[in-house]
Design a protein around this motif. Structure first.
Motif, mmCIF file in Angstrom:
data_model
loop_
_atom_site.group_PDB
_atom_site.id
_atom_site.type_symbol
_atom_site.label_atom_id
_atom_site.label_comp_id
_atom_site.label_asym_id
_atom_site.label_seq_id
_atom_site.Cartn_x
_atom_site.Cartn_y
_atom_site.Cartn_z
ATOM 1 N N LYS A 174 0.848 -1.195 0.000
ATOM 2 C CA LYS A 174 0.000 0.000 0.000
ATOM 3 C C LYS A 174 0.883 1.245 0.000
ATOM 4 N N ASP A 175 0.379 2.291 -0.656
ATOM 5 C CA ASP A 175 1.116 3.555 -0.611
ATOM 6 C C ASP A 175 0.719 4.354 0.632
ATOM 7 N N GLU A 176 1.252 5.568 0.739
ATOM 8 C CA GLU A 176 0.986 6.382 1.935
ATOM 9 C C GLU A 176 -0.488 6.746 2.080
ATOM 10 N N TYR A 191 6.882 -4.995 -4.597
ATOM 11 C CA TYR A 191 6.081 -5.318 -3.397
ATOM 12 C C TYR A 191 6.145 -6.818 -3.091
ATOM 13 N N LYS A 219 -1.259 -1.497 -4.041
ATOM 14 C CA LYS A 219 -0.248 -1.490 -5.094
ATOM 15 C C LYS A 219 0.307 -2.890 -5.296
ATOM 16 N N SER A 277 4.414 3.790 -10.992
ATOM 17 C CA SER A 277 4.468 2.846 -9.866
ATOM 18 C C SER A 277 5.899 2.683 -9.365
ATOM 19 N N ASN A 313 7.841 8.550 -3.129
ATOM 20 C CA ASN A 313 6.515 8.527 -2.507
ATOM 21 C C ASN A 313 5.500 8.988 -3.543
ATOM 22 N N THR A 314 4.229 8.885 -3.219
ATOM 23 C CA THR A 314 3.194 9.226 -4.201
ATOM 24 C C THR A 314 3.203 10.715 -4.550
ATOM 25 N N CYS A 340 6.956 5.912 -7.538
ATOM 26 C CA CYS A 340 6.278 5.991 -6.237
ATOM 27 C C CYS A 340 6.953 5.092 -5.214
ATOM 28 N N PHE A 341 7.363 3.907 -5.649
ATOM 29 C CA PHE A 341 8.025 2.976 -4.733
ATOM 30 C C PHE A 341 9.383 3.526 -4.300
#
Length: 453
Positions: free
Chosen positions: A123-125, A135, A130, A377, A384-385, A380-381
């Motif tokens: 999961k993102d923040e 992951y 995700k 993606s 961050n988003t 983001c990993f």
């Protein structure tokens, strides 16, 4: 040594024998380890795809159909039109055989990688679900493996660039409209900007908009393309037996490859198949990891249909159309130019160029829409988003730049990124394969019990 030569040398080195063993050997291990059980449930996979088992309250963003459509939108693209032509031009007809081999083992690879993408989601923040190899590695193997996940995401930023699609879409339009030599660079720049604007209108709407548009585009684009290619094959039906014979005999000779080695021929087929169906590279798990389901095996079964549609069907038809035309022998030009010339040489009144241009537009844009999510993606990993949201601006800029660079550089750059992505994807999948096997046994046992009750 300039940048172009450096990238070409690295691509040649990284796609050596060890990576070939990892992709084909790893896929073959998974193929055998599965006991061919997933292949016996292809009918069930189709039922899942039709929405029979959809539950809208399940975690995720996309339905099974939208997830597969989006993944296919990324794979059924320029790799099926231009990539196949490049495979034939550089490796000869025998390269197609090794694309088939890669597709069969790729089906097993996708079953395992995409089952894992649901089994080990993150999961993102903001709490959004995700998926993807990064992951799978951190959630499935543990935090101590995070450097491998970071390695994948970093390579993914290169491998998922829209360079090949933008480059070949631009080249198609240049060829079709016969742009004057003196105006080519200006035309490429304007086309790159136009392609970037159209892509931006979709990708800034997020994954749900991408999924909905892909769900509508994919059936249309595949149907149009198949009808066109089948028309060519009907007109050249007397050549079909000899074409299949040529593919099988050339597959073990390597005579058509630069240097004439069988190893070079196999690498050519595997590289182009990897570019086409992306099995083992880790892109599809990022998309399938967003599916609305609590059943990992269901998504694995749906994902397994990807290489069958992409490589065994669409790529094969493209190859047969090119071989049927006969113009591939000694042809001088880039990938898409070969396919355009092949279509026009068989279909009358320039119909081939018109239809292929329409297909290229749909194929390329569907891929461009989807690939943005993969790069987003990965970023983001890595960050961050909040920072990841800026990725789409980078993506649009890359489209404009890619439209104006040489094809060889584009191919070597993306191939290098793909090779690096494959290493953590396949390694983590092989380590976690027993988890998928146990989940599959449990799922199919429950499925049989439901049918008998």
């Amino acid at each position: 040594m300039n940048m172009q030569d450096l990238v070409a040398e690295f691509s040649s080195w990284v796609w050596g024998f060890p990576l070939l063993i990892l992709l084909i050997g790893g896929g073959l291990i998974l193929f055998i380890y599965s006991g061919l059980v997933p292949f016996r449930y292809l009918g069930h996979a189709v039922n899942i795809l039709r929405g029979k088992y959809d539950k809208h309250n399940s975690p995720g963003d996309l339905s099974h159909y939208e997830a597969l459509s989006s993944a296919i939108a990324a794979t059924v693209g320029m790799g099926n039109i231009s990539g196949v032509a490049i495979a034939i031009a550089t490796g000869g007809p025998g390269a197609i055989f090794w694309m088939w081999v890669s597709a069969f083992v790729g089906m097993a690879t996708k079953f395992f990688t995409c089952s894992l993408s649901i089994m080990y989601r993150g999961k993102d923040e903001d709490g959004n679900v995700k998926g993807g190899p990064m992951y799978v590695i951190t959630e499935g193997l543990g935090k101590k493996w995070k450097p491998l996940a970071l390695f994948f995401a970093s390579a993914g930023l290169i491998g998922t660039l829209p360079a090949f699609q933008a480059n070949q879409l631009t080249q198609t339009l240049i060829d079709v409209f016969e742009v004057n030599e003196s105006n080519i660079q200006t035309s490429k720049l304007l086309l790159g900007i136009t392609i970037g604007i159209i892509t931006a209108l979709v990708i800034f709407g997020g994954i749900k908009r991408i999924g909905k548009i892909a769900g509508k585009l994919v059936p249309v684009m595949v149907a149009i393309y198949l009808i066109t290619v089948l028309s060519i094959l009907i007109l050249k039906i007397e050549n079909i037996p000899s074409m299949f014979s040529l593919i099988f005999t050339d597959a073990f000779s390597g005579n058509a490859v630069m240097g004439g080695t069988l190893g070079a021929l196999i690498i050519t087929g595997v590289k182009r198949a990897a570019f086409s169906n992306e099995a083992g590279l880790g892109t599809a798990p990022m998309m399938h990891g967003t599916a609305k389901t609590n059943e990992p095996i269901r998504e694995g079964l749906v994902a397994m249909l990807g290489p069958a549609i992409d490589t065994l069907l669409v790529c094969t038809l493209t190859a047969l159309a090119i071989l049927a035309s006969g113009i591939w022998k000694g042809f001088k030009g880039n990938g898409i130019s070969l396919t355009l010339t092949a279509f026009d040489s068989v279909l009358p009144y320039g119909i081939g160029s018109i239809i292929l241009t329409i297909c290229v537009l749909i194929f390329a844009f569907s891929t461009l829409f989807t690939y943005s999510f993969y790069g987003y993606s990965c970023l983001c990993f890595l960050t961050n988003t909040k920072i990841g949201k800026y990725y789409n601006y980078i993506y649009i800029a890359a489209i404009v730049i890619a439209a104006n660079v040489k094809l060889d550089f584009v191919i070597n750059l993306i191939d290098s990124g793909y090779a690096l992505m494959a290493i953590p994807t396949v390694l983590s999948t092989l380590i976690l394969a027993p988890k998928v096997k146990r989940a599959a046994n449990d799922y199919f046992t429950r499925l049989k019990a439901e049918k008998s009750s």
